[in-house]
Design a protein around this motif. Structure first.
Motif, PDB file in Angstrom:
ATOM      1  N   TYR C  30       0.882  -1.188  -0.063  1.00 15.83           N
ATOM      2  CA  TYR C  30      -0.076   0.169  -0.160  1.00 15.83           C
ATOM      3  C   TYR C  30       0.950   1.253  -0.230  1.00 15.83           C
ATOM      4  N   ALA C  61      -8.970   8.159 -13.136  1.00  7.34           N
ATOM      5  CA  ALA C  61      -8.758   8.298 -11.533  1.00  7.34           C
ATOM      6  C   ALA C  61      -8.032   9.486 -11.363  1.00  7.34           C
ATOM      7  N   ARG C 221      -4.482  14.889   2.613  1.00  5.04           N
ATOM      8  CA  ARG C 221      -4.834  13.759   3.428  1.00  5.04           C
ATOM      9  C   ARG C 221      -6.543  13.399   2.938  1.00  5.04           C
ATOM     10  N   ASP C 222      -7.085  14.261   2.336  1.00  7.29           N
ATOM     11  CA  ASP C 222      -8.362  13.979   1.900  1.00  7.29           C
ATOM     12  C   ASP C 222      -8.295  13.200   0.634  1.00  7.29           C
ATOM     13  N   GLU C 224      -5.842  11.103  -0.034  1.00  8.39           N
ATOM     14  CA  GLU C 224      -5.667   9.638   0.270  1.00  8.39           C
ATOM     15  C   GLU C 224      -6.664   8.905   0.585  1.00  8.39           C
ATOM     16  N   LEU C 225      -7.591   9.389   1.418  1.00  8.85           N
ATOM     17  CA  LEU C 225      -8.928   8.739   1.817  1.00  8.85           C
ATOM     18  C   LEU C 225      -9.617   8.485   0.634  1.00  8.85           C
ATOM     19  N   ARG C 226      -9.686   9.508  -0.229  1.00  5.76           N
ATOM     20  CA  ARG C 226     -10.554   9.218  -1.472  1.00  5.76           C
ATOM     21  C   ARG C 226      -9.998   8.270  -2.308  1.00  5.76           C
ATOM     22  N   LYS C 228      -8.250   5.653  -1.839  1.00  4.28           N
ATOM     23  CA  LYS C 228      -8.401   4.241  -1.078  1.00  4.28           C
ATOM     24  C   LYS C 228      -9.669   3.831  -1.134  1.00  4.28           C
ATOM     25  N   ARG C 229     -10.771   4.758  -0.859  1.00  9.61           N
ATOM     26  CA  ARG C 229     -12.136   4.513  -0.802  1.00  9.61           C
ATOM     27  C   ARG C 229     -12.580   4.170  -2.273  1.00  9.61           C
ATOM     28  N   ALA C 230     -11.773   4.565  -3.305  1.00  7.28           N
ATOM     29  CA  ALA C 230     -12.135   4.173  -4.932  1.00  7.28           C
ATOM     30  C   ALA C 230     -11.770   3.391  -5.438  1.00  7.28           C
ATOM     31  N   GLY C 231     -10.730   2.464  -4.556  1.00  9.51           N
ATOM     32  CA  GLY C 231      -9.940   1.517  -4.858  1.00  9.51           C
ATOM     33  C   GLY C 231      -8.824   1.594  -5.919  1.00  9.51           C
ATOM     34  N   HIS C 232      -8.313   2.552  -5.601  1.00 11.54           N
ATOM     35  CA  HIS C 232      -7.107   3.390  -6.619  1.00 11.54           C
ATOM     36  C   HIS C 232      -5.748   3.089  -5.726  1.00 11.54           C
ATOM     37  N   LEU C 233      -6.051   2.681  -4.343  1.00 13.87           N
ATOM     38  CA  LEU C 233      -4.637   2.560  -3.813  1.00 13.87           C
ATOM     39  C   LEU C 233      -4.348   1.183  -3.779  1.00 13.87           C
ATOM     40  N   LEU C 234      -2.906   1.039  -4.593  1.00 15.46           N
ATOM     41  CA  LEU C 234      -2.518  -0.258  -4.910  1.00 15.46           C
ATOM     42  C   LEU C 234      -1.851  -1.019  -3.787  1.00 15.46           C
TER      43      LEU C 234
END
Lengths: 337, 337, 337, 337
Positions: C30, C61, C221-222, C224-226, C228-234
């Motif tokens: 991550y 994205a 910060r905003d 990074e959370l978005r 993750k939530r969108a499935g774009h954090l590998l």
């Protein structure tokens, strides 16, 4: 004799009189009329502190608009697992917030215990992989007809604030709680750490009038845009404002809640051995058994089943306009069971 | 003398009488009361076909809830670039639908021409890379006080249906259009291909009452859940239902719209050389120039600027309760310019 | 011979080598691996200023996550009416932002003129009834193969900032713009007022690698959370980071863009009389007529139709791995028409 | 020696070879290349039934896009309270679905018992006031390293279908479950009632490749638009397709899962008295106590704490490329505690 819900009641005559009273002259639309512009002042007087107050038409709108100002889309909203926002609003908090997740907590008699909240907040990770704790929503009086004491609210809010959450109160039956506690409105709201309040009037005598009250006024601009966008800014706002002003300034909140609380206490005494929860507002939850329910229905009483179908539990709600004879009749029927 | 908007008006006395009339007895909440349950019948009679009709409190709610049943989140909603949903609802269609995109079309006098729509639909690709054409929203009467003829609506709806879209009508001022055309409600709604209608009563004499009318009844369950979730299902629904019933059954829609249309025509004649758009409802758009505006304001007339600040344009709206003397006074003032 | 799109190309051998190179040892997941953690440094060096940079896999994205950090759900995002975000991302900005509305502007050759933007912003009301201007999105190079000059970008950003908007750049083909202008990366990004950049590598030689670069680091910060939530954090982030590092540090961005720009110029000269837009990147838009298109297709050239079906227009895109012989062949075929 | 997660592993050499193999020639973008177009066939062969299969890059994307096709915004998604979608995806299901609410269920060892689900579904009201049960999401292997038997899945799916829900499976570690059960892929997917599957390859040897597999193909169009709109449609799709094809056709799924399952069993034997859950996949959860943890870390073992900070629990995950010596070393260290 209907004990379904305080939503089944009529509106007080004073409410209709208030509507008639404001029904004159051309007024600026969308809240720039003289009555709506007086809401801040009236609510500030009521709460003994400067607030911003906004009229809406439903409790679901009040709750969800308030919560959406407190939680980002990736937020977690902590609430009791039987809270109205969790079970009776068809997912409204998720809709208004853009997908915030509910974190539901247990708690006897509809109340969250401070240590339960503290433990949940301590256990909730803060990394990127999970929703971020953003808001605590407390219901006063609770869905089970009980009332948080000021000290409990203070402790809950303090735990929430310590972890960076803001605190919302669902006050659909706030008047009943105030009457029960005999305290000042300030004592169980801003002095106890509440940031945003859903203030209910509909269940207690209005036609259809709720308010969202901001003790933390930094959130107001965001709220106003969300309200407009959700179709909850009324063009002829005076007709809701008039109800809220009458409710506060005519002391209707107190008069009506005193009556329903008093009648509920009569029922509580008659059903003392059957009570599922302490009776602290205008709702009475009892264990009747299937036969008991059938007998009461046979005798002409209307009420909702509660819990699982086979639980034998029932809910009775006293409305502001409950005919005076209904309650002694129900008391007698309960005693006979 | 106020010509700001029909939203600034009072409610008809008949509306308040209707509220008083239903203010009796305990009624089931959330729309299961006898008055709300009569809405389908009343609207079916009005439109001459079986419909499902639902009360809401604002036009924004009616429009957006209706559109959200017609468009998936990845849909495109076609509308006139001056439509209320495009410029006056703070992005509500995007919120309610989960992000549908507006595809805005030009059109003289607030009306989309059928060939404009057909060309836009032909040009819109259907591959995965773009939003999918889902709904057409037409405003009747339009935001510029004009009225679509039945044949135009039929042609527009046919083009939309041919391309797989469904058709919504924003009828915030439908009564004015009906009176202007002198036709049956059916002629400019379902017979002309409308699937879902926002039916306005607030601007034409109600306190705050709109309806969403489904000619295509397959969409109703989805709508009902969306309405609840958006906080637009009223617990004491009878107080909105009563307004809508009075409006339809008391013929208030016609009486009030006839008056405002008639007064608007008087203004139109007085301002004939200054008109920006044909006057077909209760709104009059005129070119006054800065001096003209100043002179009228000096003379005590209140109205909104229109268009860019320096355009010299103004909008006058006649309300159902416009004092009789206002209009001749304004006519005289316009003539003097 | 394929001129469909630079998306149809392969990946540079250097990219595959980079993947092989990082394919060793257990790395934290991550984004906490050594390669991903080096992105900030590599992008800061590239742009000559401290930035935060985040890997994602697609341009959609990158654009939408960037825009969602800039616009509230009730925001308006200003962009060219042919921008990728408006026509080729299936409504992604509306989805990621929770319903923000696009405000689309005209502009010759795919570029918004500063005065067009300024006029639109001046005209946009700020009251509660409309979406609130929140972001400007500029595409560099544009969808029509043209390039904004640094001074134009500076003027556009200044207008946006003056009105309280923040500025996003869709840099899917930023390398081509940099090569064309021969300027520093800083000159057309943060020095020109860009707050957030979608930095593309996929079209110019990567397998699938884009970055979101924050010049305004308060938004991170905003974001990074978005993400993750969108499935774009590998989870295995190193395989994207490796591509971006190779792209920047190996100067692949420049080498590949120089080649495609150069070949596009050859085409531009051969099609000089048919050009629809100046050729400033790797795309060539020409008027061929139906016969011209047919002739070229007959001769083995593959390309997209552009505009309306009957427009006779075509788009040719040169890819980084375009076989060397393709371009002279196409030049010859164009000359013969 | 790292036992953090199978996400920390490298990619198999076969994966990089597959990337090199497809890195030739111009291919149509956005999934119209020859490799992506072969996915349906490859997955249909794998599952022994015609399916539609779509490549995405992350498990969060696969889960949430799948669930968003199954649940309306006002839906309830039932899942285990420790499911990845509930605790590790930052609220992604709420985001992708437009606000669907999770209904979280308990269950020993990460598995929901059929009677728990049935009771929850029976108890969930279907009126308008609450979210509508829409989907069940099951994780196979579970988050706690256990595996549902085919009969359990069949019973769970049947209960869900009986109540009108559709069934999603989070198969991030499906290969481990298949190897453990020694059954056919069909047995624990479509034959057991699964409608949509998130098929994971990343944790088991891919660089970054997951698939969404539709056994119920009616949902595909909606899915495809949602995927595009969420930025999960890759332009150079061949590079993910190649990984999935190699994974299936090269039997890598089996080879890698057999190794990690086998090594996990060795650990399970060494830690037999400390196991918190049966070891049925590649994860081992143990009670170590604070001293035990410290001792292992001192000895060079890296792993995650599990549960509350003071629980003394730890998780060890075996990766496909775990160095052979690591496991005996850890076994020895565990025995010494």
């Amino acid at each position: 004799m209907r004990f379904f819900s305080d939503n089944t009641a009529t509106a007080c005559p004073e409410m209709l009189a208030a509507l008639a009273d404001v029904n004159r002259g051309l007024a600026r639309a969308y809240g720039d009329d003289e009555w709506t512009m007086r809401l801040d002042e009236a609510f500030s007087a009521f709460f003994g502190t400067p607030v911003r107050a906004f009229a809406v038409m439903t409790g679901t709108a009040a709750n969800s608009l308030g919560l959406a100002t407190l939680s980002p889309p990736y937020g977690a909203i902590f609430a009791h697992h039987e809270a109205h926002i969790a079970v009776d609003e068809c997912g409204a908090p998720g809709f208004f917030s853009g997908g915030a997740q509910l974190a539901l907590l247990p708690g006897e008699h509809g109340r969250i215990q401070p240590q339960t909240l503290a433990a949940a907040l301590d256990a909730h990770p803060r990394h990127l992989h999970t929703v971020q704790p953003a808001a605590l929503s407390l219901t006063q009086a609770t869905e089970l007809g009980t009332v948080y004491r000021a000290a409990e609210l203070t402790e809950l809010s303090a735990a929430a604030h310590r972890h960076g959450l803001r605190v919302h109160m669902d006050g659909a039956r706030l008047a009943n709680a105030l009457v029960f506690l005999g305290c000042q409105p300030a004592d169980i709201t801003w002095r106890a750490g509440i940031d945003v309040l859903s203030f209910g009037a509909t269940k207690n005598g209005a036609l259809t009038a709720e308010a969202v009250v901001f003790f933390d006024r930094s959130l107001v601009r965001d709220f106003e845009l969300r309200r407009k966008r959700a179709g909850h800014l009324l063009s002829k706002s005076r007709y809701v404002a008039a109800q809220l002003l009458a409710y506060l300034e005519g002391d209707l909140w107190r008069r009506n809640a005193e009556r329903t609380n008093r009648l509920a206490q009569q029922l509580a005494r008659a059903a003392a051995t059957r009570l599922l929860h302490p009776v602290e507002a205008n709702e009475v939850f009892v264990q009747l058994g299937d036969q008991g329910k059938a007998a009461l229905r046979q005798a002409g009483f209307e009420f909702y089943d509660w819990g699982a179908e086979t639980s034998g539990q029932a809910r009775f709600v006293v409305s502001w306009d409950q005919p005076e004879a209904d309650v002694p009749a129900l008391c007698a029927a309960l005693s006979k069971l």
